[in-house]
Design an enzyme around this catalytic site. Structure first.
Site, PDB file in Angstrom:
ATOM      1  N   SER A 169     137.141 119.111  52.060  1.00 40.76           N
ATOM      2  CA  SER A 169     136.205 118.718  51.386  1.00 40.76           C
ATOM      3  C   SER A 169     134.718 119.501  51.452  1.00 40.76           C
ATOM      4  O   SER A 169     133.988 118.455  51.017  1.00 40.76           O
ATOM      5  CB  SER A 169     136.055 117.795  50.638  1.00 40.76           C
ATOM      6  OG  SER A 169     136.104 116.499  51.337  1.00 40.76           O
ATOM      7  N   GLY A 170     134.231 120.061  51.662  1.00 41.78           N
ATOM      8  CA  GLY A 170     133.098 120.998  52.525  1.00 41.78           C
ATOM      9  C   GLY A 170     133.435 121.849  51.544  1.00 41.78           C
ATOM     10  O   GLY A 170     133.690 121.891  50.220  1.00 41.78           O
TER      11      GLY A 170
ATOM     12  N   ALA B 243     133.701 125.279  51.193  1.00 35.68           N
ATOM     13  CA  ALA B 243     134.800 126.182  50.728  1.00 35.68           C
ATOM     14  C   ALA B 243     135.733 125.437  50.494  1.00 35.68           C
ATOM     15  O   ALA B 243     136.304 125.918  49.054  1.00 35.68           O
ATOM     16  CB  ALA B 243     135.359 126.509  52.290  1.00 35.68           C
TER      17      ALA B 243
ATOM     18  N   ALA C 222     124.998 120.718  57.112  1.00 34.24           N
ATOM     19  CA  ALA C 222     124.095 121.587  57.300  1.00 34.24           C
ATOM     20  C   ALA C 222     123.170 121.447  57.426  1.00 34.24           C
ATOM     21  O   ALA C 222     122.478 121.505  56.263  1.00 34.24           O
ATOM     22  CB  ALA C 222     124.994 123.023  57.069  1.00 34.24           C
ATOM     23  N   GLN C 223     121.922 122.118  58.732  1.00 35.88           N
ATOM     24  CA  GLN C 223     120.473 122.464  58.136  1.00 35.88           C
ATOM     25  C   GLN C 223     119.829 122.990  57.770  1.00 35.88           C
ATOM     26  O   GLN C 223     119.138 122.854  56.635  1.00 35.88           O
ATOM     27  CB  GLN C 223     120.121 121.228  59.188  1.00 35.88           C
ATOM     28  CG  GLN C 223     120.312 119.990  60.474  1.00 35.88           C
ATOM     29  CD  GLN C 223     119.324 119.778  61.735  1.00 35.88           C
ATOM     30  OE1 GLN C 223     118.949 120.749  62.049  1.00 35.88           O
ATOM     31  NE2 GLN C 223     119.782 118.471  62.037  1.00 35.88           N
TER      32      GLN C 223
ATOM     33  N   GLU D 106     116.201 132.752  60.843  1.00 34.81           N
ATOM     34  CA  GLU D 106     116.447 132.217  61.448  1.00 34.81           C
ATOM     35  C   GLU D 106     116.807 133.160  62.930  1.00 34.81           C
ATOM     36  O   GLU D 106     116.838 134.096  62.197  1.00 34.81           O
ATOM     37  CB  GLU D 106     117.889 130.569  61.558  1.00 34.81           C
ATOM     38  CG  GLU D 106     116.997 129.979  60.580  1.00 34.81           C
ATOM     39  CD  GLU D 106     118.288 129.200  60.150  1.00 34.81           C
ATOM     40  OE1 GLU D 106     118.890 127.967  61.171  1.00 34.81           O
ATOM     41  OE2 GLU D 106     119.154 129.242  58.960  1.00 34.81           O
TER      42      GLU D 106
ATOM     43  N   HIS E 116     125.102 125.889  69.982  1.00 34.44           N
ATOM     44  CA  HIS E 116     124.291 126.509  69.686  1.00 34.44           C
ATOM     45  C   HIS E 116     123.043 126.010  70.315  1.00 34.44           C
ATOM     46  O   HIS E 116     123.117 124.986  71.272  1.00 34.44           O
ATOM     47  CB  HIS E 116     123.978 125.434  68.265  1.00 34.44           C
ATOM     48  CG  HIS E 116     122.914 125.441  67.248  1.00 34.44           C
ATOM     49  ND1 HIS E 116     121.539 125.413  68.005  1.00 34.44           N
ATOM     50  CD2 HIS E 116     122.215 125.793  66.185  1.00 34.44           C
ATOM     51  CE1 HIS E 116     120.220 125.999  66.796  1.00 34.44           C
ATOM     52  NE2 HIS E 116     121.255 125.684  65.839  1.00 34.44           N
TER      53      HIS E 116
ATOM     54  N   ARG F 143     121.390 133.656  68.565  1.00 32.86           N
ATOM     55  CA  ARG F 143     121.633 132.692  68.931  1.00 32.86           C
ATOM     56  C   ARG F 143     122.524 132.409  70.266  1.00 32.86           C
ATOM     57  O   ARG F 143     122.135 131.367  71.585  1.00 32.86           O
ATOM     58  CB  ARG F 143     123.256 132.099  68.487  1.00 32.86           C
ATOM     59  CG  ARG F 143     123.232 130.607  68.014  1.00 32.86           C
ATOM     60  CD  ARG F 143     123.512 129.922  66.567  1.00 32.86           C
ATOM     61  NE  ARG F 143     122.559 129.252  65.792  1.00 32.86           N
ATOM     62  CZ  ARG F 143     123.811 129.140  64.485  1.00 32.86           C
ATOM     63  NH1 ARG F 143     124.515 129.152  64.690  1.00 32.86           N
ATOM     64  NH2 ARG F 143     122.467 128.611  63.744  1.00 32.86           N
TER      65      ARG F 143
ATOM     66  N   HIS G 270     128.673 124.524  68.709  1.00 35.81           N
ATOM     67  CA  HIS G 270     128.261 124.037  67.439  1.00 35.81           C
ATOM     68  C   HIS G 270     129.037 124.675  66.068  1.00 35.81           C
ATOM     69  O   HIS G 270     129.580 124.003  65.527  1.00 35.81           O
ATOM     70  CB  HIS G 270     127.042 125.159  67.076  1.00 35.81           C
ATOM     71  CG  HIS G 270     126.511 124.947  65.496  1.00 35.81           C
ATOM     72  ND1 HIS G 270     125.984 123.347  65.509  1.00 35.81           N
ATOM     73  CD2 HIS G 270     125.715 125.963  65.166  1.00 35.81           C
ATOM     74  CE1 HIS G 270     125.850 124.123  63.919  1.00 35.81           C
ATOM     75  NE2 HIS G 270     125.814 124.967  64.091  1.00 35.81           N
TER      76      HIS G 270
ATOM     77  N   ARG H  13     128.248 134.024  65.514  1.00 34.23           N
ATOM     78  CA  ARG H  13     127.816 134.008  63.847  1.00 34.23           C
ATOM     79  C   ARG H  13     126.254 133.842  63.549  1.00 34.23           C
ATOM     80  O   ARG H  13     126.008 133.758  63.898  1.00 34.23           O
ATOM     81  CB  ARG H  13     129.014 132.678  63.402  1.00 34.23           C
ATOM     82  CG  ARG H  13     128.065 132.828  61.692  1.00 34.23           C
ATOM     83  CD  ARG H  13     128.778 131.487  61.381  1.00 34.23           C
ATOM     84  NE  ARG H  13     128.223 129.889  61.999  1.00 34.23           N
ATOM     85  CZ  ARG H  13     127.027 128.865  61.911  1.00 34.23           C
ATOM     86  NH1 ARG H  13     126.120 129.706  61.075  1.00 34.23           N
ATOM     87  NH2 ARG H  13     127.291 128.231  62.310  1.00 34.23           N
TER      88      ARG H  13
ATOM     89  N   LEU I 106     128.071 128.309  55.430  1.00 33.56           N
ATOM     90  CA  LEU I 106     127.972 128.117  54.641  1.00 33.56           C
ATOM     91  C   LEU I 106     128.295 129.574  53.247  1.00 33.56           C
ATOM     92  O   LEU I 106     129.465 129.177  52.326  1.00 33.56           O
ATOM     93  CB  LEU I 106     126.683 127.406  53.637  1.00 33.56           C
ATOM     94  CG  LEU I 106     126.412 125.787  54.589  1.00 33.56           C
ATOM     95  CD1 LEU I 106     124.693 125.711  54.532  1.00 33.56           C
ATOM     96  CD2 LEU I 106     127.379 125.095  54.208  1.00 33.56           C
TER      97      LEU I 106
HETATM   98  C1  SIN Z   1     120.457 125.590  62.148  1.00 30.04           C
HETATM   99  O1  SIN Z   1     120.093 125.274  61.735  1.00 30.04           O
HETATM  100  O2  SIN Z   1     120.031 125.671  63.517  1.00 30.04           O
HETATM  101  C2  SIN Z   1     121.900 125.525  62.223  1.00 30.04           C
HETATM  102  C3  SIN Z   1     122.321 126.629  60.717  1.00 30.04           C
HETATM  103  C4  SIN Z   1     124.020 127.690  61.117  1.00 30.04           C
HETATM  104  O3  SIN Z   1     125.187 127.149  61.902  1.00 30.04           O
HETATM  105  O4  SIN Z   1     123.936 128.445  60.927  1.00 30.04           O
END
Ligand code: SIN
Length: 562
Positions: free
Chosen positions: A31-32, A34, A65-66, A133, A254, A307, A368, A403, A409
């Protein structure tokens, strides 16, 4: 390379026979972003849709998710530039066609999310506020509530689901196993439901298609940014049913997860990459101890390198200095900025006794994201007729070996739309499940901690042949334990074991360093030997790993490794 068999694990989960049955044309598991996108877009196209979720609707990873959602939305940005950054981060292991689908359909998909009611942040001039990012060469991350993007998307999707009486939702429902017909296609799914009246305990939903959208496997490791529900259930049920899992060895760590001490386990607080996107930087000691900005010189993007590069640099520096963490300095952003832009992170850090306005934040890498998962084609189809997969549970090919930030998302959104486009025309006739002859089994929930410790110490950020061989032995021991009682804890732990064994097996076979797969004994990327994917396939509990070379077009882009 010859196919490599792994030790046997249960071919299906031990469970009582179904005490109730129901029917639905399509069952969406998860239920996210997707799962709910798939359900909403299937509305009006198929008669009955059932969404099942292991906890409550909002409990999955989307909510956490931030940073935001990446798409070429800003002036001057293009899908081609987004494609380039995605391929570079993916270190030569992305599927080019899938990446093109993602970046080309992404902007429209985000606009649809806005039309659905998602309130993204805007600049004072009214334009969508976009940030940057790691690995992105442009500001292209849309965010909401500052650093609460996932929570806002989840809110909007749940609000839409609540306005859709034709979609039935069952919460607290764990998918135990898939039911197959005599042709090996989907005939249903067994669920364990807790406290839902008539539907209590184990039951069966007979259906014509299943959309797996159940998220990742973060709980395989001792420290993760993932919530407790991320126990790899979707990957495990798909593997047991005959679908291939791809790229499992590419687990993303992460770089900046708040370090809470050596004994902290489970979900840990994420410090979004967007904090570095707004100017924070990493140092290897406190200023009074002469801390250095060690990312400078490591990569042209320094603290905003992809990352995997940052996670490796942090781990190297931790090993060199003997410290359990590095430091993130974001004090110069100031109180007003912190409160407006990163209210969630600020509150969380303060609740752990660190004030980012005045203090440096202790950070270390933690698990992560699973870049691999259930192998799908460009329309979310798996190897099992009637089974589709989308979001973190899936391996659509867009992430490769690492990724790109905030592509997750977007992947769930884009590929769920695609599934909803093809699934209604592909609905199979109703069929009866055949008797399940796979060997049932279960390991006790009590071995979970040991399993997580093994996976973290031997199959974590830094891997070697010796460590992976030790992990295989220790996982064998874990697999030898038999549960005396059926319980959710035992089902989840058996799923964790199933996925861990395949993941560790692929990590041992891939003798190179690529993206998030880092081998200290094979420190270089090797396109001659390893440009391709490991696929895991199971027959009655026996998993085989096979290497599938990738088309040359998929690995032409120079990746970021190491
Ligand atoms: C983050 O906010 O650093 C994570 C975002 C992500 O995993 O794409």
């Amino acid at each position: 390379m010859a196919d490599a068999p792994l030790r046997r694990v249960p071919g299906r989960l031990t469970a009582p026979p179904p005490g109730w049955t129901t029917t639905s044309d399509v069952v969406v598991i998860g239920s996210g972003i997707a799962g709910l996108t798939a359900a909403l877009r299937l509305r009006g196209k198929v008669e009955k849709i059932l969404v099942v979720t292991k906890d409550v609707l909002a409990a999955g990873s989307t909510q956490w998710a931030q940073g935001g959602i990446a798409a070429a939305l800003g002036p001057g940005d293009t899908p081609a530039q987004h494609e380039h950054d995605t391929l570079v981060a993916g270190a030569g292991a992305c599927d080019l066609e899938a990446v093109r689908v993602l970046v080309n359909e992404g902007p429209e998909a985000v606009h649809e999310l806005i039309a659905l009611g998602t309130r993204f942040d805007h600049d004072p001039d009214g334009e969508l506020s976009l940030t940057r990012e790691g690995g992105h060469h442009r500001d292209r991350i849309a965010h909401a509530g500052g650093d609460a993007t996932g929570a806002e998307i989840q809110r909007a999707l749940i609000a839409a689901i609540e306005q859709a009486p034709e979609i039935e939702v069952v919460q607290h429902a764990l998918a135990v196993d898939l039911l197959l017909d005599d042709a090996g296609g989907i005939a249903g799914v067994t669920l364990h439901v807790m406290g839902e009246g008539q539907r209590d305990g184990v039951g069966a939903v007979h259906c014509r298609a299943v959309v797996l959208a159940s998220g990742g496997l973060g709980q395989v490791f001792s420290q993760t940014t993932n919530p407790a529900v991320s126990t790899g259930d979707g990957m495990a049920v798909a593997l047991r049913a005959g679908a291939a899992l791809r790229d499992l060895e590419f687990v993303q760590f992460h770089p900046t997860v708040m370090y809470l001490g050596p004994d902290s386990r489970g979900q840990q607080p994420l410090i979004s990459e967007a904090v570095r996107g707004e100017g924070a930087f990493l140092v290897d000691a406190l200023p009074e101890e002469g801390g250095n900005r060690f990312m400078q010189g490591v990569h042209e993007l320094a603290d905003l390198a992809p990352r995997d590069v940052v996670a490796k640099a942090i781990t190297r520096r931790m090993n060199e200095t003997g410290q359990p963490h590095m430091w993130l300095d974001a004090r110069h952003l100031g109180a007003e900025f912190w409160e407006r832009r990163f209210p969630t992170i600020l509150a969380t850090a303060r609740s752990h006794g660190v004030d980012p306005v005045t203090d440096l934040i202790p950070v270390a890498p933690a698990c992560h994201y699973a870049s691999g998962g259930v192998r799908t084609d460009l329309w979310g189809r798996t190897d099992v007729a009637g089974l589709y997969a989308t979001g973190e549970v899936a391996c659509s090919g867009v992430h490769g070996a690492n990724r790109l930030a905030s592509n997750s998302l977007l992947e769930g959104l884009v590929f769920s739309r695609r599934i909803a486009t093809v699934l209604p025309d592909e609905l199979r006739p109703w069929s009866d499940p055949v008797e399940d002859t796979r060997t049932a089994g279960l390991v006790p929930g009590s071995v979970r901690r040991e399993l997580q410790e093994v996976m973290t110490s031997r199959v974590g950020v830094l891997r070697s042949a010796d460590g992976l061989a030790e992990a295989a032995l220790m996982l064998d021991k874990v697999a030898g334990a038999a549960a005396e009682e059926v319980s959710q804890e035992a089902w989840e732990t058996t799923n964790l074991l199933t996925i861990s064994a395949a993941l560790a097996g692929a990590a041992a076979l891939r003798e190179e360093t690529r993206g998030s797969h880092w081998r200290e004994d094979f420190p270089e990327r090797d396109d001659e030997l390893w440009a391709g994917h490991f696929d895991a396939v199971m027959v009655d509990g026996e998993t085989t790993l096979a290497f599938r070379p990738a088309p040359a077009t998929d690995h032409l882009v120079e990746g970021a490794t190491p």
